[in-house]
Design a protein around this motif. Structure first.
Motif, PDB file in Angstrom:
ATOM      1  N   GLY A 298       0.779  -1.222   0.000  1.00 48.82           N
ATOM      2  CA  GLY A 298       0.000   0.000   0.000  1.00 48.82           C
ATOM      3  C   GLY A 298       0.810   1.272   0.000  1.00 48.82           C
ATOM      4  O   GLY A 298       0.256   2.355  -0.004  1.00 48.82           O
ATOM      5  N   ILE A 299       2.124   1.177  -0.025  1.00 46.22           N
ATOM      6  CA  ILE A 299       2.937   2.388  -0.012  1.00 46.22           C
ATOM      7  C   ILE A 299       2.683   3.226  -1.249  1.00 46.22           C
ATOM      8  O   ILE A 299       2.661   4.437  -1.200  1.00 46.22           O
TER       9      ILE A 299
ATOM     10  N   ALA B  89      -0.420  12.987   7.788  1.00 44.00           N
ATOM     11  CA  ALA B  89      -1.886  12.936   7.790  1.00 44.00           C
ATOM     12  C   ALA B  89      -2.390  11.910   6.787  1.00 44.00           C
ATOM     13  O   ALA B  89      -3.316  11.146   7.080  1.00 44.00           O
ATOM     14  N   SER B  90      -1.772  11.870   5.619  1.00 44.94           N
ATOM     15  CA  SER B  90      -2.167  10.905   4.590  1.00 44.94           C
ATOM     16  C   SER B  90      -1.921   9.473   5.060  1.00 44.94           C
ATOM     17  O   SER B  90      -2.741   8.584   4.839  1.00 44.94           O
ATOM     18  N   ALA B  91      -0.787   9.261   5.712  1.00 46.76           N
ATOM     19  CA  ALA B  91      -0.474   7.924   6.211  1.00 46.76           C
ATOM     20  C   ALA B  91      -1.446   7.506   7.309  1.00 46.76           C
ATOM     21  O   ALA B  91      -1.908   6.360   7.335  1.00 46.76           O
ATOM     22  N   PHE B  92      -1.770   8.429   8.221  1.00 44.48           N
ATOM     23  CA  PHE B  92      -2.756   8.114   9.258  1.00 44.48           C
ATOM     24  C   PHE B  92      -4.106   7.794   8.627  1.00 44.48           C
ATOM     25  O   PHE B  92      -4.813   6.900   9.074  1.00 44.48           O
ATOM     26  N   GLU B  93      -4.454   8.532   7.589  1.00 45.05           N
ATOM     27  CA  GLU B  93      -5.731   8.301   6.903  1.00 45.05           C
ATOM     28  C   GLU B  93      -5.789   6.890   6.318  1.00 45.05           C
ATOM     29  O   GLU B  93      -6.834   6.249   6.328  1.00 45.05           O
ATOM     30  N   SER B  94      -4.658   6.388   5.834  1.00 40.22           N
ATOM     31  CA  SER B  94      -4.657   5.046   5.241  1.00 40.22           C
ATOM     32  C   SER B  94      -4.898   3.955   6.290  1.00 40.22           C
ATOM     33  O   SER B  94      -5.306   2.847   5.949  1.00 40.22           O
ATOM     34  N   PHE B  95      -4.667   4.279   7.554  1.00 42.34           N
ATOM     35  CA  PHE B  95      -4.906   3.329   8.643  1.00 42.34           C
ATOM     36  C   PHE B  95      -6.187   3.664   9.408  1.00 42.34           C
ATOM     37  O   PHE B  95      -6.413   3.160  10.503  1.00 42.34           O
TER      38      PHE B  95
ATOM     39  N   TYR C 102      -0.359  -0.193  17.019  1.00 38.58           N
ATOM     40  CA  TYR C 102       0.829  -0.126  16.186  1.00 38.58           C
ATOM     41  C   TYR C 102       0.722   0.909  15.073  1.00 38.58           C
ATOM     42  O   TYR C 102       1.654   1.056  14.279  1.00 38.58           O
ATOM     43  N   VAL C 103      -0.359   1.626  15.000  1.00 40.77           N
ATOM     44  CA  VAL C 103      -0.562   2.590  13.918  1.00 40.77           C
ATOM     45  C   VAL C 103       0.542   3.651  13.884  1.00 40.77           C
ATOM     46  O   VAL C 103       1.095   3.925  12.814  1.00 40.77           O
ATOM     47  N   PRO C 104       0.938   4.270  15.002  1.00 47.24           N
ATOM     48  CA  PRO C 104       2.006   5.276  14.922  1.00 47.24           C
ATOM     49  C   PRO C 104       3.320   4.718  14.369  1.00 47.24           C
ATOM     50  O   PRO C 104       4.000   5.385  13.587  1.00 47.24           O
ATOM     51  N   ILE C 105       3.663   3.501  14.741  1.00 46.60           N
ATOM     52  CA  ILE C 105       4.891   2.885  14.237  1.00 46.60           C
ATOM     53  C   ILE C 105       4.783   2.664  12.737  1.00 46.60           C
ATOM     54  O   ILE C 105       5.717   2.971  11.973  1.00 46.60           O
ATOM     55  N   LEU C 106       3.659   2.141  12.288  1.00 47.46           N
ATOM     56  CA  LEU C 106       3.456   1.881  10.864  1.00 47.46           C
ATOM     57  C   LEU C 106       3.420   3.185  10.070  1.00 47.46           C
ATOM     58  O   LEU C 106       3.959   3.259   8.961  1.00 47.46           O
ATOM     59  N   VAL C 107       2.818   4.211  10.639  1.00 44.51           N
ATOM     60  CA  VAL C 107       2.766   5.513   9.977  1.00 44.51           C
ATOM     61  C   VAL C 107       4.176   6.070   9.807  1.00 44.51           C
ATOM     62  O   VAL C 107       4.549   6.528   8.723  1.00 44.51           O
ATOM     63  N   GLU C 108       4.962   6.028  10.869  1.00 45.65           N
ATOM     64  CA  GLU C 108       6.320   6.583  10.775  1.00 45.65           C
ATOM     65  C   GLU C 108       7.160   5.840   9.747  1.00 45.65           C
ATOM     66  O   GLU C 108       7.873   6.450   8.962  1.00 45.65           O
ATOM     67  N   ARG C 109       7.051   4.525   9.720  1.00 46.28           N
ATOM     68  CA  ARG C 109       7.802   3.757   8.717  1.00 46.28           C
ATOM     69  C   ARG C 109       7.365   4.134   7.303  1.00 46.28           C
ATOM     70  O   ARG C 109       8.179   4.294   6.408  1.00 46.28           O
ATOM     71  N   ARG C 110       6.069   4.265   7.113  1.00 43.55           N
ATOM     72  CA  ARG C 110       5.548   4.605   5.786  1.00 43.55           C
ATOM     73  C   ARG C 110       6.000   6.008   5.379  1.00 43.55           C
ATOM     74  O   ARG C 110       6.421   6.241   4.247  1.00 43.55           O
ATOM     75  N   VAL C 111       5.929   6.963   6.298  1.00 38.76           N
ATOM     76  CA  VAL C 111       6.322   8.337   5.993  1.00 38.76           C
ATOM     77  C   VAL C 111       7.814   8.406   5.680  1.00 38.76           C
ATOM     78  O   VAL C 111       8.230   9.106   4.757  1.00 38.76           O
ATOM     79  N   ARG C 112       8.637   7.669   6.417  1.00 39.40           N
ATOM     80  CA  ARG C 112      10.076   7.645   6.132  1.00 39.40           C
ATOM     81  C   ARG C 112      10.349   7.137   4.721  1.00 39.40           C
ATOM     82  O   ARG C 112      11.202   7.666   4.014  1.00 39.40           O
TER      83      ARG C 112
END
Length: 103
Positions: A6-7, A54-60, A68-78
């Protein structure tokens, strides 16, 4: 489903949506994440980092397990910022673990 799936759906927001703030704006953890990522990628405007977060949080948004959403968001944003800048972040906050090599 893996973390990387989904990236491609997370994209750099358009100028119209760039002003949209992170829904969890009052959450200190989100503010810290944006500050950390802005410091790691100084070439990227903070508003862009906020919009990508915000876009990454929206995807979750519909995720059942929220822990685990914050961890997944940070990895995706990086990953998105790394692809956007075609550069690595500065400093030890580059998302690698001790002993892990860059691919």
């Amino acid at each position: 489903m893996t973390v990387d799936e989904g990236i491609s759906r997370v994209s750099v927001p358009s100028p119209e949506t760039r002003d949209r703030r992170v829904a969890q704006d009052d959450d200190p953890a989100v503010r810290d994440m944006v500050a950390r990522l802005s410091a790691a990628w100084p070439a990227v405007a903070e508003t862009t980092v906020e919009a990508v977060v915000a876009s990454a949080f929206e995807s979750f948004r519909e995720a059942r397990v929220r822990a685990y959403v914050p961890i997944l968001v940070e990895r995706r944003v990086r990953k998105v910022l790394g692809a956007l800048c075609r550069d690595t972040p500065s400093g030890p906050e580059d998302g690698r673990y001790e002993g892990e090599e860059r691919k």
